[in-house]
Scaffold this motif. Structure first.
Motif, PDB file in Angstrom:
ATOM      1  N   PHE A  79       0.841  -1.196   0.000  1.00 32.79           N
ATOM      2  CA  PHE A  79       0.000   0.000   0.000  1.00 32.79           C
ATOM      3  C   PHE A  79       0.875   1.245   0.000  1.00 32.79           C
ATOM      4  O   PHE A  79       2.059   1.187   0.332  1.00 32.79           O
ATOM      5  N   SER A  80       0.286   2.375  -0.321  1.00 34.41           N
ATOM      6  CA  SER A  80       1.068   3.614  -0.369  1.00 34.41           C
ATOM      7  C   SER A  80       1.415   4.128   1.028  1.00 34.41           C
ATOM      8  O   SER A  80       2.350   4.900   1.186  1.00 34.41           O
ATOM      9  N   CYS A  81       0.673   3.689   2.058  1.00 35.72           N
ATOM     10  CA  CYS A  81       0.982   4.089   3.430  1.00 35.72           C
ATOM     11  C   CYS A  81       0.417   3.051   4.400  1.00 35.72           C
ATOM     12  O   CYS A  81      -0.426   2.230   4.038  1.00 35.72           O
ATOM     13  N   ALA A  82       0.879   3.116   5.639  1.00 34.76           N
ATOM     14  CA  ALA A  82       0.453   2.159   6.660  1.00 34.76           C
ATOM     15  C   ALA A  82      -1.037   2.276   6.956  1.00 34.76           C
ATOM     16  O   ALA A  82      -1.703   1.278   7.214  1.00 34.76           O
ATOM     17  N   GLU A  84      -3.517   2.885   4.932  1.00 33.44           N
ATOM     18  CA  GLU A  84      -4.287   2.120   3.944  1.00 33.44           C
ATOM     19  C   GLU A  84      -4.255   0.636   4.265  1.00 33.44           C
ATOM     20  O   GLU A  84      -5.269  -0.049   4.172  1.00 33.44           O
ATOM     21  N   ARG A  85      -3.087   0.132   4.641  1.00 29.93           N
ATOM     22  CA  ARG A  85      -2.969  -1.297   4.985  1.00 29.93           C
ATOM     23  C   ARG A  85      -3.862  -1.627   6.175  1.00 29.93           C
ATOM     24  O   ARG A  85      -4.581  -2.627   6.170  1.00 29.93           O
ATOM     25  N   ILE A  86      -3.842  -0.792   7.184  1.00 30.26           N
ATOM     26  CA  ILE A  86      -4.642  -1.039   8.383  1.00 30.26           C
ATOM     27  C   ILE A  86      -6.127  -0.968   8.070  1.00 30.26           C
ATOM     28  O   ILE A  86      -6.899  -1.824   8.516  1.00 30.26           O
ATOM     29  N   ILE A  87      -6.538   0.019   7.290  1.00 31.08           N
ATOM     30  CA  ILE A  87      -7.952   0.138   6.895  1.00 31.08           C
ATOM     31  C   ILE A  87      -8.384  -1.096   6.118  1.00 31.08           C
ATOM     32  O   ILE A  87      -9.458  -1.644   6.348  1.00 31.08           O
ATOM     33  N   GLU A  89      -7.102  -4.158   6.244  1.00 28.66           N
ATOM     34  CA  GLU A  89      -7.181  -5.291   7.157  1.00 28.66           C
ATOM     35  C   GLU A  89      -8.450  -5.222   8.007  1.00 28.66           C
ATOM     36  O   GLU A  89      -9.068  -6.255   8.276  1.00 28.66           O
ATOM     37  N   MET A  90      -8.830  -4.040   8.432  1.00 30.13           N
ATOM     38  CA  MET A  90     -10.047  -3.901   9.240  1.00 30.13           C
ATOM     39  C   MET A  90     -11.284  -4.224   8.420  1.00 30.13           C
ATOM     40  O   MET A  90     -12.238  -4.796   8.950  1.00 30.13           O
ATOM     41  N   THR A  91     -11.312  -3.911   7.127  1.00 26.54           N
ATOM     42  CA  THR A  91     -12.467  -4.242   6.305  1.00 26.54           C
ATOM     43  C   THR A  91     -12.574  -5.756   6.098  1.00 26.54           C
ATOM     44  O   THR A  91     -13.668  -6.276   5.946  1.00 26.54           O
ATOM     45  N   LEU A  92     -11.442  -6.452   6.104  1.00 27.01           N
ATOM     46  CA  LEU A  92     -11.475  -7.906   5.966  1.00 27.01           C
ATOM     47  C   LEU A  92     -12.035  -8.570   7.212  1.00 27.01           C
ATOM     48  O   LEU A  92     -12.705  -9.601   7.123  1.00 27.01           O
ATOM     49  N   ALA A  93     -11.770  -7.981   8.352  1.00 29.60           N
ATOM     50  CA  ALA A  93     -12.228  -8.556   9.622  1.00 29.60           C
ATOM     51  C   ALA A  93     -13.722  -8.347   9.846  1.00 29.60           C
ATOM     52  O   ALA A  93     -14.350  -9.101  10.565  1.00 29.60           O
ATOM     53  N   GLY A  94     -14.270  -7.319   9.209  1.00 30.84           N
ATOM     54  CA  GLY A  94     -15.676  -6.980   9.456  1.00 30.84           C
ATOM     55  C   GLY A  94     -16.608  -7.649   8.599  1.00 30.84           C
ATOM     56  O   GLY A  94     -17.250  -8.476   8.353  1.00 30.84           O
TER      57      GLY A  94
END
Length: 94
Positions: A79-82, A84-87, A89-94
């Protein structure tokens, strides 16, 4: 002893932490190990994640490496920044 950082302290133990120490700017790579019977099937599974990531964030790069001995594809979403990666990952968990 008093803590001067608002919202960063813990009343129970008097500890605090700097969030920047946990999430660094260079933490923008999500590594996904994919077990598969062959490279093509593992790549198909990884491609689903690639499509989801690119649908949310336009500038996602990928890198893959196939380990034939263990039948594992190591896929990386870059990803272009951390954030984006965290967002993502959170969408995958939800």
């Amino acid at each position: 002893m008093s803590i001067t950082n608002k919202g960063a302290g813990c009343d129970t133990c008097g500890c605090y932490m700097d969030i920047g120490a946990i999430i660094a700017e260079e933490d923008n790579i999500l590594t996904l190990p994919v077990q598969g019977s062959d490279e093509q099937s593992a790549m198909g599974f990884f491609d689903d994640y690639v499509q989801k990531a690119k649908a949310r964030f336009a500038e996602v790069d990928t890198d893959t490496q196939w380990d034939a001995e263990n039948n594992v594809l190591t896929g990386k979403l870059i990803f272009s920044c951390a954030a984006e990666r965290i967002i993502f990952e959170m969408t995958l968990a939800g």
